[in-house]
Write a protein that holds these residues in place. Structure first.
Motif, PDB file in Angstrom:
ATOM      1  N   ILE A   6       0.845  -1.196   0.000  1.00 36.40           N
ATOM      2  CA  ILE A   6       0.000   0.000   0.000  1.00 36.40           C
ATOM      3  C   ILE A   6       0.876   1.239   0.000  1.00 36.40           C
ATOM      4  CG2 ILE A   6      -1.708   1.295   1.315  1.00 36.40           C
ATOM      5  CD1 ILE A   6      -2.669  -1.439   2.416  1.00 36.40           C
ATOM      6  N   GLU A   7       0.602   2.140  -0.927  1.00 40.82           N
ATOM      7  CA  GLU A   7       1.371   3.378  -1.022  1.00 40.82           C
ATOM      8  C   GLU A   7       0.782   4.484  -0.161  1.00 40.82           C
ATOM      9  OE1 GLU A   7       3.282   6.184  -4.469  1.00 40.82           O
ATOM     10  OE2 GLU A   7       1.364   5.238  -4.881  1.00 40.82           O
ATOM     11  N   GLN A   8      -0.547   4.668  -0.196  1.00 35.07           N
ATOM     12  CA  GLN A   8      -1.187   5.756   0.548  1.00 35.07           C
ATOM     13  C   GLN A   8      -2.692   5.532   0.566  1.00 35.07           C
ATOM     14  OE1 GLN A   8      -0.035   9.111  -1.774  1.00 35.07           O
ATOM     15  NE2 GLN A   8      -1.390   8.637  -3.452  1.00 35.07           N
ATOM     16  N   VAL A   9      -3.379   6.320   1.401  1.00 32.91           N
ATOM     17  CA  VAL A   9      -4.838   6.333   1.366  1.00 32.91           C
ATOM     18  C   VAL A   9      -5.245   7.257   0.225  1.00 32.91           C
ATOM     19  CG1 VAL A   9      -6.939   6.998   2.593  1.00 32.91           C
ATOM     20  CG2 VAL A   9      -5.063   5.922   3.836  1.00 32.91           C
ATOM     21  N   HIS A  10      -6.082   6.769  -0.663  1.00 32.12           N
ATOM     22  CA  HIS A  10      -6.497   7.551  -1.816  1.00 32.12           C
ATOM     23  C   HIS A  10      -7.806   8.293  -1.561  1.00 32.12           C
ATOM     24  CE1 HIS A  10      -7.807   7.714  -6.286  1.00 32.12           C
ATOM     25  NE2 HIS A  10      -7.235   8.825  -5.922  1.00 32.12           N
ATOM     26  N   TYR A  11      -8.784   7.612  -0.954  1.00 31.14           N
ATOM     27  CA  TYR A  11     -10.057   8.270  -0.690  1.00 31.14           C
ATOM     28  C   TYR A  11     -10.780   7.621   0.481  1.00 31.14           C
ATOM     29  CZ  TYR A  11     -11.916   4.363  -3.474  1.00 31.14           C
ATOM     30  OH  TYR A  11     -12.210   3.121  -3.973  1.00 31.14           O
ATOM     31  N   ILE A  12     -11.716   8.381   1.020  1.00 36.63           N
ATOM     32  CA  ILE A  12     -12.653   7.898   2.028  1.00 36.63           C
ATOM     33  C   ILE A  12     -14.043   8.201   1.510  1.00 36.63           C
ATOM     34  CG2 ILE A  12     -13.579   8.279   4.341  1.00 36.63           C
ATOM     35  CD1 ILE A  12     -10.769   8.791   5.307  1.00 36.63           C
ATOM     36  N   ARG A  13     -14.948   7.229   1.637  1.00 37.24           N
ATOM     37  CA  ARG A  13     -16.324   7.406   1.181  1.00 37.24           C
ATOM     38  C   ARG A  13     -17.188   7.881   2.346  1.00 37.24           C
ATOM     39  NH1 ARG A  13     -18.213   3.108  -2.882  1.00 37.24           N
ATOM     40  NH2 ARG A  13     -19.443   2.439  -1.113  1.00 37.24           N
ATOM     41  N   ILE A  14     -18.029   8.876   2.072  1.00 40.45           N
ATOM     42  CA  ILE A  14     -18.894   9.476   3.080  1.00 40.45           C
ATOM     43  C   ILE A  14     -20.344   9.357   2.611  1.00 40.45           C
ATOM     44  CG2 ILE A  14     -19.479  11.608   4.303  1.00 40.45           C
ATOM     45  CD1 ILE A  14     -16.604  12.528   3.782  1.00 40.45           C
ATOM     46  N   PRO A  15     -21.232   8.810   3.444  1.00 44.13           N
ATOM     47  CA  PRO A  15     -22.638   8.717   3.049  1.00 44.13           C
ATOM     48  C   PRO A  15     -23.342  10.070   3.180  1.00 44.13           C
ATOM     49  CG  PRO A  15     -22.367   7.858   5.264  1.00 44.13           C
ATOM     50  CD  PRO A  15     -20.995   8.209   4.760  1.00 44.13           C
ATOM     51  N   GLY A  49      -2.888  17.490  -2.294  1.00 44.94           N
ATOM     52  CA  GLY A  49      -2.531  16.081  -2.139  1.00 44.94           C
ATOM     53  C   GLY A  49      -3.396  15.164  -2.977  1.00 44.94           C
ATOM     54  N   PRO A  50      -3.102  13.877  -2.923  1.00 46.94           N
ATOM     55  CA  PRO A  50      -3.849  12.892  -3.705  1.00 46.94           C
ATOM     56  C   PRO A  50      -5.146  12.457  -3.024  1.00 46.94           C
ATOM     57  CG  PRO A  50      -2.105  11.808  -2.522  1.00 46.94           C
ATOM     58  CD  PRO A  50      -1.959  13.292  -2.236  1.00 46.94           C
ATOM     59  N   PHE A  51      -5.399  12.959  -1.822  1.00 42.84           N
ATOM     60  CA  PHE A  51      -6.508  12.478  -1.013  1.00 42.84           C
ATOM     61  C   PHE A  51      -7.850  13.016  -1.498  1.00 42.84           C
ATOM     62  CE2 PHE A  51      -9.188  12.180   2.719  1.00 42.84           C
ATOM     63  CZ  PHE A  51      -8.913  10.895   3.144  1.00 42.84           C
ATOM     64  N   LEU A  52      -8.848  12.120  -1.584  1.00 39.51           N
ATOM     65  CA  LEU A  52     -10.198  12.499  -2.011  1.00 39.51           C
ATOM     66  C   LEU A  52     -11.223  12.088  -0.960  1.00 39.51           C
ATOM     67  CD1 LEU A  52     -10.126  11.159  -5.687  1.00 39.51           C
ATOM     68  CD2 LEU A  52      -9.882  13.538  -4.972  1.00 39.51           C
ATOM     69  N   LEU A  53     -12.276  12.875  -0.872  1.00 44.85           N
ATOM     70  CA  LEU A  53     -13.485  12.487  -0.159  1.00 44.85           C
ATOM     71  C   LEU A  53     -14.496  12.148  -1.245  1.00 44.85           C
ATOM     72  CD1 LEU A  53     -13.706  15.386   2.446  1.00 44.85           C
ATOM     73  CD2 LEU A  53     -12.772  13.097   2.800  1.00 44.85           C
ATOM     74  N   ILE A  54     -15.094  10.984  -1.151  1.00 47.65           N
ATOM     75  CA  ILE A  54     -16.085  10.554  -2.132  1.00 47.65           C
ATOM     76  C   ILE A  54     -17.443  10.540  -1.438  1.00 47.65           C
ATOM     77  CG2 ILE A  54     -16.804   8.741  -3.725  1.00 47.65           C
ATOM     78  CD1 ILE A  54     -14.111   9.988  -4.474  1.00 47.65           C
TER      79      ILE A  54
END
Length: 123
Positions: A6-15, A49-54
């Motif tokens: 694993i390189e990094q956390v890419h996204y977190i999904r939010i309802p 950064g590469p981080f996304l909230l979905i």
């Protein structure tokens, strides 16, 4: 295991209940970049950064946070070097916000998105 694949956390999904309304809130109130929006999701970029909230639409009564001993606990924490100003900004936008607290030189507060997801800002 000595090597992680694993390189990094890419996204977190939010309802969320209404993906368009929530996407605009994350963009307009939190100042994050709306990258893409469809009926199935909205992708929100967190600065450079590469981080996304979905944001994922759902009719279910569910949240991105969890409980410990029946108390709500956040699962997403944001850093903010201008914590007091950010707190005031959220209050000015009628966001549900808790008071700023300090713990061993660490300041933080909790706030809620329009769908009731508990979030934290700290510095």
């Amino acid at each position: 295991m000595s090597k992680s694949f694993i390189e990094q956390v890419h996204y977190i999904r939010i309802p969320v209940k209404d993906v368009e309304r929530s996407a605009h809130w994350y963009r307009d109130v939190l100042g994050l970049q709306l990258v893409n929006m469809t009926e199935e999701l909205a992708a929100i970029k967190v600065n450079d950064g590469p981080f996304l909230l979905i944001l994922i639409p759902t009719e279910d009564e569910t949240f991105a946070h969890f409980t410990v001993n029946q108390e709500q606990e956040f699962s997403i924490g944001f850093t903010s070097p201008e914590l007091v100003e950010f707190h005031q900004h959220l209050m000015d936008h009628r966001v549900k916000v808790d008071e700023i607290k300090e713990d061993h030189g660490h300041a933080f507060f909790h706030f809620y998105d329009p769908d009731g997801n508990k979030l934290q800002a700290h510095w």
